[in-house]
Design a protein around this motif. Sequence first.
Motif, PDB file in Angstrom:
ATOM      1  N   ASP A   1      -3.533  45.799  71.328  1.00  0.00           N
ATOM      2  CA  ASP A   1      -2.608  45.397  70.278  1.00  0.00           C
ATOM      3  C   ASP A   1      -3.280  44.390  69.351  1.00  0.00           C
TER       4      ASP A   1
ATOM      5  N   CYS B   1       5.738  46.399  70.890  1.00  0.00           N
ATOM      6  CA  CYS B   1       4.441  46.735  71.476  1.00  0.00           C
ATOM      7  C   CYS B   1       4.651  47.742  72.607  1.00  0.00           C
TER       8      CYS B   1
ATOM      9  N   ARG C   1      -0.097  41.134  71.603  1.00  0.00           N
ATOM     10  CA  ARG C   1       1.235  41.097  72.220  1.00  0.00           C
ATOM     11  C   ARG C   1       1.238  41.758  73.591  1.00  0.00           C
ATOM     12  N   GLN C   2       2.238  41.392  74.365  1.00  0.00           N
ATOM     13  CA  GLN C   2       2.496  42.050  75.632  1.00  0.00           C
ATOM     14  C   GLN C   2       3.462  43.207  75.406  1.00  0.00           C
TER      15      GLN C   2
ATOM     16  N   LEU D   1      -2.209  42.144  67.552  1.00  0.00           N
ATOM     17  CA  LEU D   1      -1.647  40.797  67.561  1.00  0.00           C
ATOM     18  C   LEU D   1      -1.683  40.165  68.944  1.00  0.00           C
TER      19      LEU D   1
ATOM     20  N   CYS E   1       7.916  40.883  64.771  1.00  0.00           N
ATOM     21  CA  CYS E   1       8.280  39.626  64.102  1.00  0.00           C
ATOM     22  C   CYS E   1       9.625  39.166  64.665  1.00  0.00           C
TER      23      CYS E   1
ATOM     24  N   GLU F   1       7.056  43.242  73.398  1.00  0.00           N
ATOM     25  CA  GLU F   1       7.229  42.140  72.465  1.00  0.00           C
ATOM     26  C   GLU F   1       7.412  42.669  71.045  1.00  0.00           C
TER      27      GLU F   1
END
Length: 241
Positions: free
Chosen positions: A160, A143, A164-165, A162, A171, A168
Amino acid sequence: ASYAARISKKWGRRARDFFAAHGKELFGLELDPSKRAADYWGFGGHQGGMVTCGVGGSLTGEPVDFGVIDDPFKDAEQAKSASQREKVWDWYNTVWLTRLSARAKVLIINTRWHPDDLCGRLLALDEEGQGEGWEVLNLAALCPGEDEIPEEDWPQFFPDRLGRQVGEALCPELHSADKINKVRETMGESWFWAMFQGRPTPGKGDFIKESYYRYYELSELPCVRDPKTGNWYYPDCRWCF
């Protein structure tokens, strides 16, 4: 469709075998016993099915309601070839588009090897107001932060999808952030952004930033042309061209 007929046929075989195993349970349909080829199979007692081909191949007589193009370029060498990019673009316009039904949906999945690849051209048309209004889903391996992406490309990355930070992994169970960063150090920024981040130029740049570039009309340049030699030169220095 994929860059090679054998690749698209492989996916056709997988889809056919899955449908053969689960089609009746999920959809109440079975394979047509007369159409079971990996690259051309259909539903028994109903219209519809799956056809596969290589980019550059024919789809004559095959209407498309849902089309998937998976990697129209084999590798970076193909994508960096201007003639190969033209071939893919011509095939898309003369074969692919002509087979789409009125309400067809299209999904393109690919590595963004080059800014002028198939996706690059389609998105450029969108920016000019002449495109089809593509939605971009870019799931970067790591990310990125806003400071890594030119502002005009933020809609592709932020927020993002998903949640995310920054930093990150996509997967982490398969590829941890530490592992991806080690690969990044080895391959360099340009390849990393193309292959892992879904952007064919390295973020905001590695050594040379995109923001450094400026464009000028010839009349705006602080140089003049010598009428005798035809050379351009800067009055304040001896360098000329």
